[in-house]
Scaffold this motif. Structure first.
Motif, PDB file in Angstrom:
ATOM      1  N   ASP A   1      -4.291 -52.047  -3.876  1.00 60.05           N
ATOM      2  CA  ASP A   1      -3.300 -52.035  -2.799  1.00 60.05           C
ATOM      3  C   ASP A   1      -2.380 -53.256  -2.944  1.00 60.05           C
ATOM      4  OD1 ASP A   1      -4.261 -54.342  -1.243  1.00 60.05           O
ATOM      5  OD2 ASP A   1      -5.966 -53.056  -0.748  1.00 60.05           O
ATOM      6  N   VAL A   2      -1.266 -53.223  -2.232  1.00 63.91           N
ATOM      7  CA  VAL A   2      -0.189 -54.198  -2.438  1.00 63.91           C
ATOM      8  C   VAL A   2      -0.677 -55.639  -2.318  1.00 63.91           C
ATOM      9  CG1 VAL A   2       2.016 -55.039  -1.559  1.00 63.91           C
ATOM     10  CG2 VAL A   2       1.585 -52.591  -1.699  1.00 63.91           C
ATOM     11  N   LYS A   3      -1.488 -55.905  -1.309  1.00 65.09           N
ATOM     12  CA  LYS A   3      -1.932 -57.274  -1.072  1.00 65.09           C
ATOM     13  C   LYS A   3      -2.820 -57.770  -2.206  1.00 65.09           C
ATOM     14  CE  LYS A   3      -4.068 -60.175   2.405  1.00 65.09           C
ATOM     15  NZ  LYS A   3      -5.369 -60.100   3.066  1.00 65.09           N
ATOM     16  N   LEU A   4      -3.794 -56.931  -2.561  1.00 63.56           N
ATOM     17  CA  LEU A   4      -4.723 -57.290  -3.630  1.00 63.56           C
ATOM     18  C   LEU A   4      -3.988 -57.416  -4.964  1.00 63.56           C
ATOM     19  CD1 LEU A   4      -7.693 -57.874  -3.919  1.00 63.56           C
ATOM     20  CD2 LEU A   4      -8.112 -55.436  -4.303  1.00 63.56           C
ATOM     21  N   ARG A   5      -2.976 -56.597  -5.133  1.00 61.40           N
ATOM     22  CA  ARG A   5      -2.194 -56.640  -6.364  1.00 61.40           C
ATOM     23  C   ARG A   5      -1.565 -58.020  -6.561  1.00 61.40           C
ATOM     24  NH1 ARG A   5       2.028 -52.161  -6.104  1.00 61.40           N
ATOM     25  NH2 ARG A   5       0.150 -50.968  -5.638  1.00 61.40           N
TER      26      ARG A   5
ATOM     27  N   ASP B   1      -1.665 -63.170  -9.461  1.00 64.60           N
ATOM     28  CA  ASP B   1      -1.654 -64.635  -9.530  1.00 64.60           C
ATOM     29  C   ASP B   1      -2.906 -65.166 -10.217  1.00 64.60           C
ATOM     30  OD1 ASP B   1       0.708 -64.429  -8.220  1.00 64.60           O
ATOM     31  OD2 ASP B   1      -0.056 -65.059  -6.258  1.00 64.60           O
ATOM     32  N   GLU B   2      -4.026 -64.481  -9.946  1.00 64.80           N
ATOM     33  CA  GLU B   2      -5.286 -64.929 -10.534  1.00 64.80           C
ATOM     34  C   GLU B   2      -5.285 -64.716 -12.054  1.00 64.80           C
ATOM     35  OE1 GLU B   2      -9.958 -64.200  -9.659  1.00 64.80           O
ATOM     36  OE2 GLU B   2      -8.554 -64.003  -7.997  1.00 64.80           O
ATOM     37  N   ILE B   3      -4.788 -63.577 -12.490  1.00 66.99           N
ATOM     38  CA  ILE B   3      -4.702 -63.313 -13.936  1.00 66.99           C
ATOM     39  C   ILE B   3      -3.786 -64.331 -14.590  1.00 66.99           C
ATOM     40  CG2 ILE B   3      -3.792 -61.700 -15.674  1.00 66.99           C
ATOM     41  CD1 ILE B   3      -4.820 -59.408 -13.882  1.00 66.99           C
ATOM     42  N   ARG B   4      -2.688 -64.607 -13.934  1.00 69.52           N
ATOM     43  CA  ARG B   4      -1.729 -65.558 -14.492  1.00 69.52           C
ATOM     44  C   ARG B   4      -2.322 -66.958 -14.637  1.00 69.52           C
ATOM     45  NH1 ARG B   4       1.638 -67.094 -18.102  1.00 69.52           N
ATOM     46  NH2 ARG B   4       3.597 -67.979 -17.385  1.00 69.52           N
TER      47      ARG B   4
ATOM     48  N   LEU C   1       8.306 -59.911 -14.312  1.00 72.60           N
ATOM     49  CA  LEU C   1       9.036 -61.180 -14.291  1.00 72.60           C
ATOM     50  C   LEU C   1       8.191 -62.308 -13.731  1.00 72.60           C
ATOM     51  CD1 LEU C   1      12.579 -59.965 -13.195  1.00 72.60           C
ATOM     52  CD2 LEU C   1      11.762 -60.519 -15.484  1.00 72.60           C
ATOM     53  N   SER C   2       7.318 -61.981 -12.779  1.00 68.76           N
ATOM     54  CA  SER C   2       6.547 -63.042 -12.141  1.00 68.76           C
ATOM     55  C   SER C   2       5.397 -63.525 -13.020  1.00 68.76           C
ATOM     56  CB  SER C   2       6.016 -62.581 -10.787  1.00 68.76           C
ATOM     57  OG  SER C   2       5.112 -61.521 -10.972  1.00 68.76           O
ATOM     58  N   ILE C   3       4.972 -62.714 -13.953  1.00 64.63           N
ATOM     59  CA  ILE C   3       3.779 -63.069 -14.725  1.00 64.63           C
ATOM     60  C   ILE C   3       4.098 -63.509 -16.157  1.00 64.63           C
ATOM     61  CG2 ILE C   3       3.121 -60.839 -15.744  1.00 64.63           C
ATOM     62  CD1 ILE C   3       0.311 -61.326 -14.552  1.00 64.63           C
ATOM     63  N   ALA C   4       5.294 -63.198 -16.642  1.00 70.30           N
ATOM     64  CA  ALA C   4       5.588 -63.319 -18.073  1.00 70.30           C
ATOM     65  C   ALA C   4       6.094 -64.694 -18.492  1.00 70.30           C
ATOM     66  CB  ALA C   4       6.636 -62.290 -18.478  1.00 70.30           C
ATOM     67  N   ASP C   5       5.718 -65.119 -19.717  1.00 66.12           N
ATOM     68  CA  ASP C   5       6.489 -66.125 -20.433  1.00 66.12           C
ATOM     69  C   ASP C   5       7.634 -65.437 -21.163  1.00 66.12           C
ATOM     70  OD1 ASP C   5       4.776 -68.426 -19.904  1.00 66.12           O
ATOM     71  OD2 ASP C   5       3.325 -67.438 -21.203  1.00 66.12           O
ATOM     72  N   VAL C   6       7.319 -64.250 -21.685  1.00 61.32           N
ATOM     73  CA  VAL C   6       8.277 -63.486 -22.481  1.00 61.32           C
ATOM     74  C   VAL C   6       8.215 -62.031 -22.033  1.00 61.32           C
ATOM     75  CG1 VAL C   6       8.949 -62.797 -24.822  1.00 61.32           C
ATOM     76  CG2 VAL C   6       7.800 -64.985 -24.460  1.00 61.32           C
ATOM     77  N   VAL C   7       9.375 -61.424 -21.858  1.00 57.96           N
ATOM     78  CA  VAL C   7       9.450 -60.016 -21.472  1.00 57.96           C
ATOM     79  C   VAL C   7      10.049 -59.215 -22.623  1.00 57.96           C
ATOM     80  CG1 VAL C   7      10.343 -58.352 -19.786  1.00 57.96           C
ATOM     81  CG2 VAL C   7       9.908 -60.712 -19.080  1.00 57.96           C
ATOM     82  N   ALA C   8       9.391 -58.108 -22.979  1.00 59.82           N
ATOM     83  CA  ALA C   8       9.975 -57.158 -23.926  1.00 59.82           C
ATOM     84  C   ALA C   8      10.344 -55.906 -23.126  1.00 59.82           C
ATOM     85  CB  ALA C   8       8.995 -56.809 -25.037  1.00 59.82           C
ATOM     86  N   VAL C   9      11.638 -55.601 -23.078  1.00 55.11           N
ATOM     87  CA  VAL C   9      12.106 -54.463 -22.301  1.00 55.11           C
ATOM     88  C   VAL C   9      12.174 -53.244 -23.217  1.00 55.11           C
ATOM     89  CG1 VAL C   9      13.954 -53.552 -20.845  1.00 55.11           C
ATOM     90  CG2 VAL C   9      13.477 -56.006 -20.858  1.00 55.11           C
ATOM     91  N   MET C  10      11.455 -52.187 -22.815  1.00 56.22           N
ATOM     92  CA  MET C  10      11.412 -50.965 -23.634  1.00 56.22           C
ATOM     93  C   MET C  10      12.109 -49.813 -22.941  1.00 56.22           C
ATOM     94  SD  MET C  10       7.556 -50.848 -25.284  1.00 56.22           S
ATOM     95  CE  MET C  10       8.009 -49.481 -26.380  1.00 56.22           C
TER      96      MET C  10
END
Ligand code: ADP
Ligand code: ADP
Length: 227
Positions: A167-171, A176-179, A200-209
């Motif tokens: 759910d949204v909150k846990l997500r 944040d915890e994974i990061r 965007l919030s978790i990445a150092d680098v984003v690959a857009v596909m």
């Protein structure tokens, strides 16, 4: 220096006219978090599965630390995987689930128990070792999946929409915890998502596909002009 290098990777599924992944090229430095971002069907999972060794590419190259992964089977790649659906064994308890990848690699007895116990501490699963996974909440299951993936001390952690079933909150909490875990352990990671905000919030680098192609690769600032 690039730790993970993907060169001209291609996969067309039998019977399909367009490739699921076409000519994908990217590089990632050690200890960094890359997100593969794009709409459903653009080839993210297929690309991730080729990194893991779950799907065989038609052509192209995958290098980890300068070593080619092509032809190297799944269990010799040392990749940790976390899936949207967790892919745990529901009838087994938490400890057995976390131990699975270790047992496959011949790590057992005291060394295995120590490692499982360390992972339970790391993922805040204390006291749940003898609970069946089927009896856990979604958030707890995802912690077990992460603990299992990290237990083998993977060269690369591969995450396929790991937050999608929460759910949204846990997500937000788990994101944040994974990061912070990823940064603290310095673990090279590839994180698949269709959610731009999440990417965007978790990445150092984003690959857009899109349509099987990696269209752009860069930091969130470079790609979207935002931190
Ligand atoms: P995403 O993860 O971005 O949603 P996928 O890699 O799952 O994209 O899928 C890319 C394309 O390949 C889609 O058109 C999908 O329908 C197709 N596809 C995915 N897996 C298979 C498969 N095992 N067999 C045939 N086609 C597949
Ligand atoms: P390979 O292991 O040779 O790379 P594929 O990449 O074609 O084989 O298949 C990867 C996984 O996707 C396999 O587990 C296979 O059973 C499954 N799969 C194959 N075709 C389909 C399909 N049309 N829809 C969903 N899954 C499929």
């Amino acid at each position: 220096a690039s730790y993970l290098t993907v060169q001209n990777l291609r996969k067309a599924y039998p019977g399909s006219t367009t490739p699921a992944v076409a000519d994908a090229t990217l590089t990632l430095e050690r200890g960094r978090m890359l997100t593969l971002l794009g709409p459903s069907g653009c080839g993210k999972t297929t690309l991730l599965r080729m990194l893991a060794g779950l799907t065989t590419p038609d052509s192209g190259q995958v290098l980890v630390g300068g070593r080619s992964m092509i032809g190297v089977p799944l269990h010799k790649r040392n990749m940790g995987m976390v899936f949207q659906s967790y892919a745990l064994f529901p009838h087994l308890d938490v400890a057995r689930n976390i131990a699975f990848g270790l047992e496959v690699r011949g790590i057992k007895d005291a060394a295995c128990r120590k490692r499982v116990s360390d992972m339970m501490d790391l993922m805040h699963l204390g006291g749940l070792e003898h609970r069946r996974v089927a009896d856990l909440s979604g958030g707890q299951r995802q912690r077990v999946a992460l603990a299992r993936a990290l237990a083998i001390e993977p060269d690369i952690l591969l995450l396929d929409e790991p937050l999608a079933n929460l759910d949204v909150k846990l997500r937000g909490i788990m994101r944040d915890e994974i990061r912070s875990l990823q940064r603290r352990l310095g673990i090279t990671s590839v994180f698949v998502t269709h959610d731009q905000e999440e990417a965007l919030s978790i990445a150092d680098v984003v690959a857009v596909m899109s349509d099987g192609h990696v269209r752009q690769i860069g930091t969130p600032v470079e790609i979207y002009d935002r931190p």
